[in-house]
Every structure is written in C-alpha cells, then in structure tokens.
Design an enzyme around this catalytic site. Structure first.
Site, PDB file in Angstrom:
ATOM      1  N   PRO A   1       0.793  -1.241   0.000  1.00 35.03           N
ATOM      2  CA  PRO A   1       0.000   0.000   0.000  1.00 35.03           C
ATOM      3  C   PRO A   1       0.821   1.286   0.000  1.00 35.03           C
ATOM      4  CG  PRO A   1       0.050  -0.922   2.194  1.00 35.03           C
ATOM      5  CD  PRO A   1       0.757  -1.924   1.318  1.00 35.03           C
ATOM      6  N   GLY A   2       2.141   1.181   0.071  1.00 33.14           N
ATOM      7  CA  GLY A   2       2.958   2.373  -0.145  1.00 33.14           C
ATOM      8  C   GLY A   2       3.739   2.875   1.049  1.00 33.14           C
ATOM      9  N   GLY A   3       3.671   2.183   2.189  1.00 32.08           N
ATOM     10  CA  GLY A   3       4.414   2.648   3.354  1.00 32.08           C
ATOM     11  C   GLY A   3       5.916   2.650   3.124  1.00 32.08           C
TER      12      GLY A   3
ATOM     13  N   CYS B   1       6.664 -10.348   4.638  1.00 34.81           N
ATOM     14  CA  CYS B   1       6.110 -10.285   5.992  1.00 34.81           C
ATOM     15  C   CYS B   1       5.679 -11.697   6.384  1.00 34.81           C
ATOM     16  CB  CYS B   1       4.929  -9.318   6.037  1.00 34.81           C
ATOM     17  SG  CYS B   1       4.444  -8.929   7.740  1.00 34.81           S
TER      18      CYS B   1
ATOM     19  N   ASP C   1       9.054  -6.190  -2.179  1.00 32.47           N
ATOM     20  CA  ASP C   1       8.235  -6.486  -0.997  1.00 32.47           C
ATOM     21  C   ASP C   1       7.141  -7.427  -1.483  1.00 32.47           C
ATOM     22  OD1 ASP C   1       6.982  -6.480   1.435  1.00 32.47           O
ATOM     23  OD2 ASP C   1       6.133  -4.469   1.230  1.00 32.47           O
TER      24      ASP C   1
ATOM     25  N   GLU D   1       2.784  -1.206  -9.223  1.00 36.81           N
ATOM     26  CA  GLU D   1       1.776  -2.012  -8.532  1.00 36.81           C
ATOM     27  C   GLU D   1       0.770  -2.497  -9.566  1.00 36.81           C
ATOM     28  OE1 GLU D   1      -0.334  -4.233  -6.331  1.00 36.81           O
ATOM     29  OE2 GLU D   1       1.445  -3.282  -5.469  1.00 36.81           O
TER      30      GLU D   1
END
Length: 451
Positions: free
Chosen positions: A263-265, A380, A327, A285
C-alpha cells in the site's frame, strides 16, 4: 455496549462472508457509528479478539452445542463467536453477554435461532477460559493440535513457525511467538526522514531512527495533521525500507524501483530517502486501486514518483536500476498480530503458488539491476519456503553473479539500540525480525548484490 457489539459483529460478519479486511473496514464502521472513545476501544477489542481466536472458540462452541460448527448457520456462528469471546476473555458480565448476543441472533437469524444460541452460550458460561482450554486440549489428537486450540493458530502455521525458528537455533521460543501473535500490538508511527517531524513528548522506537509511539492522543489526528509526512507503520516495515537505502553509500543520480509497492508505506520511506540523496524513485503495482494507495502515500514527499500499473515480472526491465525493493506478495504470517483473520484464510496449498510468484518477481528484479546494484527481498512472513527457499532458487539461477550482503549487519548499523539478530543455526545473511523478540512484525529481509 450494544453499539460497540454491533460494530464488531458487522466487521466479523464481513470478514467471514465477503473476505473483508478488518483493519480496513473497522475504522470506517467506527466513524459511521460515531462511538464514544470508550465504545470505539471496546468495539476494536471485541473485533480483533474474536477474529484472533476463532479456532479456539469454534472448538468450545462445538463442545457446548454438541454439533460441528459446519452445521451452524454462518450468521449465528459469528454471533456465538463474539458472545463466547465476551464470556471468556472480557469483563462483560455473563448475563449481559448472553442476553445481548441472543438479542443479536434474533435480529440476524430470526426468533427460532434464539433458543439454540441461548442454550449454547449458557453452557459456555458454566466454565471459565482455562477450564474450556483444558477440555479442548484433552480432546486434541496431537501436541500440535493442543497448541493449535490453546494459541488459536492452525496446525500448519505452528509447524511452519517451528521450522523457521529451528533454522535459527531458536525452536524453544515457539510458545513465546504464538503468545506474541495473540497480543494486540502497540501503534507505531514513522516520520518520513527529512519530511516529517517526531512530535515532542513521543517515545522513540528502539530500532528504527524514524519511528515513534505517542504517549497519548489519537494517531489518526497526528497523521491527518501531517498531510502524510507522518504515518502509521510497523517498525519492521520501516527497517525493511531503510535496509535497502542504507546498505551502501548512495551516489547522486541513482535509479531505484519499488516493484510491488502497495500500500505504499515502504515506498514513502524510499521516496524521502531519495530526496535526501538526489536519487530517482519509480514504483509499480499491478492493481489500479492499490496503485492509487501508493500515489497517496508519496504525496507528502517533494519528489515525483512515477507509479506504473504492470505485472512486476515483466515491468522491471534489464540492467537499469541501482536499488530495487521486492516487498513480495506472501502469506502474511508475520503480521498475525495486526491481521488476525489472516491465520484462518491461508492454507498450505497457497504456499507453492506464492513461492512461484516470489521467485519470478525476485528473478526479474535481479535481472533489472545494474552492475553492483542491490535488491532487498522482503516478506512479511518467516515461512522458510517463502524466504530461504526463494532466495536459494534465485541464487542457483544467477550463480556467482549474485552475492548476499549481511542484512543483519546493515540493520544493526541503522538501529538506535542494540538489535539482536543473532541466528546460531542460520548461515545466511538474512535479517529475521520477530514479534516476541523485537516487538515488530515477523519481517524477513535479504540483501542481494549483482556483481
């Protein structure tokens, strides 16, 4: 209480029926319901507490109902899960938990279902949580099943965690990890370097130099007031982005790519670092809606970040980037504290498809590196198939052309406090963060350099 319970039920029902994400839906439902601060906190606890322990509560409900949960109407089952959580894990009086849940069942499933719900919940209320846990553990067929019902993790995830810990010589930390997954995480924020400021009186995070926690107050108010220069972001996510930018000195004019940006963090952290070092950042994306989130995330940074909407396996190009962040889409097993429903959504059958995608994305990223360029491969998830297995496959493909940098050493140089990333049984350069050891998501970080 009734309004908080209704919000929790709405979110729990949407998660089960529509595959909604609780962390995205709950804030909207709280805003719509206009709850007091106390009721909003209660709704949040009821939502996440119930979702986190669905497997345990289902085992209890089956015993109390003398039937499989598969035979119970889904709307009624979600209400029973919420009621069971109130009875066993909150200070809500038993009579109130039973009465309000039965009333809820009547509204969502009709009066004929209320007698059944009342009987089940009264049986649940006859024992406390520890007594129920002992009963369902006694009915388990193996040690892993006993851990599964006590710690509310599917057996396959428990086994994956055990293998990941054993690879570091830390198998004896399994129970600590499972317990940490069931503890609500504290809210961590990031002030984008050179763009945002850490508010006075905040508590600095121990490892990330851009992270902090508020002593009190509403994080959303701080985020909105900053215009995006301050954001809610797990400390492990902050460190993953900083590992790429600080692995080696940056030369002005470098080209960077965030290949799977939503989401762009992490993209926002990279953008802020790019401004400080006169580098150029691009993002990609596949999903148009998620690409919009990336554009929003970098809006506060005074740099143009082109965001393409392409398949990362073909978007990267060849030999043109100095630093690439992959990521990768993954099982998300490292973020079960913040996304508790994920543990019930994923299955072992999901892993091979994900590892194939991860391998293809990382292969494309390495091919897109200029000589001497670095790729940070981040998941993650600590699952060995998604981490060590993928990296080993890509290294076999590129041979001596690809070497590992020591991500542990890089992160230790970034961290404010001593960051213990020792892994006696692991000969790689991977940095593995853990909820029970570092208070972060279980982020796996690899740094690979093209020679």
């Amino acid at each position: 209480m009734s309004a908080a319970r209704d919000v929790a039920y709405t979110v729990i029902r949407a998660v089960g029926e529509d595959d909604a994400y609780a962390n995205l839906l709950l804030p909207r439902e709280l805003e719509r319901a206009r709850l007091t601060t106390a009721d909003a906190a209660l709704a949040t606890e009821l939502t996440y507490g119930t979702l986190r322990r669905i497997g345990t509560y289902d085992a209890i409900i089956e015993m109390a109902a003398s039937r499989s949960t598969a035979e119970i109407d889904a709307a009624v089952l979600d209400a029973l899960r919420l009621g069971t959580h109130q009875l066993l894990a909150t200070r809500v009086p038993s009579h109130a938990a039973v009465h309000e849940t039965v009333d809820l069942v009547g509204r969502v499933a009709g009066r004929r279902a209320t007698g059944f719900a009342n009987a089940v919940l009264r049986r649940v209320s006859e024992r406390d949580e520890e007594e129920w846990l002992t009963r369902i553990e006694d009915a388990a067929r193996s040690d892993d099943e006993r851990l599964s019902v006590r710690y509310a993790h599917p057996v396959w995830i428990i086994r994956a965690f055990r293998r990941a810990l054993a690879a570091e010589g830390r198998e004896d930390e399994l129970l600590e990890l499972l317990a940490a997954d069931n503890a609500a995480p504290t809210v961590t924020l990031a002030a984008l370097p050179g763009v945002g400021e850490i508010p006075e009186g905040s508590e600095r995070t121990p490892y990330s130099p851009i992270g902090f926690r508020l002593a009190g107050g509403d994080p959303d108010r701080i985020v909105r007031g900053s215009g995006g220069a301050v954001r809610v972001q797990d400390e492990g996510s902050q460190l993953a982005a900083l590992a790429l930018t600080r692995a080696l000195p940056i030369r002005a004019g470098e080209r960077w790519l965030d290949l799977c940006a939503a989401p762009g963090g992490k993209t926002a952290v990279l953008a802020a670092e790019a401004v400080a070092h006169e580098a150029h950042l691009e993002a990609n994306e596949l999903s148009a809606s998620r690409a919009r989130l990336v554009r929003q995330s970098v809006a506060a940074v005074p740099i143009e970040v082109p965001v393409s909407e392409e398949d990362g396996r073909t978007r990267a190009g060849r030999g043109v980037y100095d630093r690439i962040l992959v990521d990768a889409p993954c099982t998300g097993l490292g973020a079960l504290r913040r996304r508790p429903e994920a543990r019930w959504r994923k299955a072992p059958a999901d892993v091979p498809e994900l590892t194939q995608l991860q391998t293809e994305l990382l292969t494309a990223a390495v091919a897109a590196l200029a000589p001497g360029g670095i790729v940070a491969y981040v998941t993650c998830s600590p699952h060995l198939a998604e981490t060590a297995g993928v990296v080993a496959e890509v290294q076999r493909h590129f041979g001596a052309e690809l070497t590992q940098l020591d991500a542990r050493e890089v992160l230790s140089s970034v961290a404010g406090d001593a960051l213990d990333l020792s892994a006696p049984g692991d000969g790689s350069g991977r940095a593995q963060l853990w909820p029970h050891r570092h208070g972060t998501d279980a982020m796996s970080i690899w740094l690979l350099r093209r020679s």
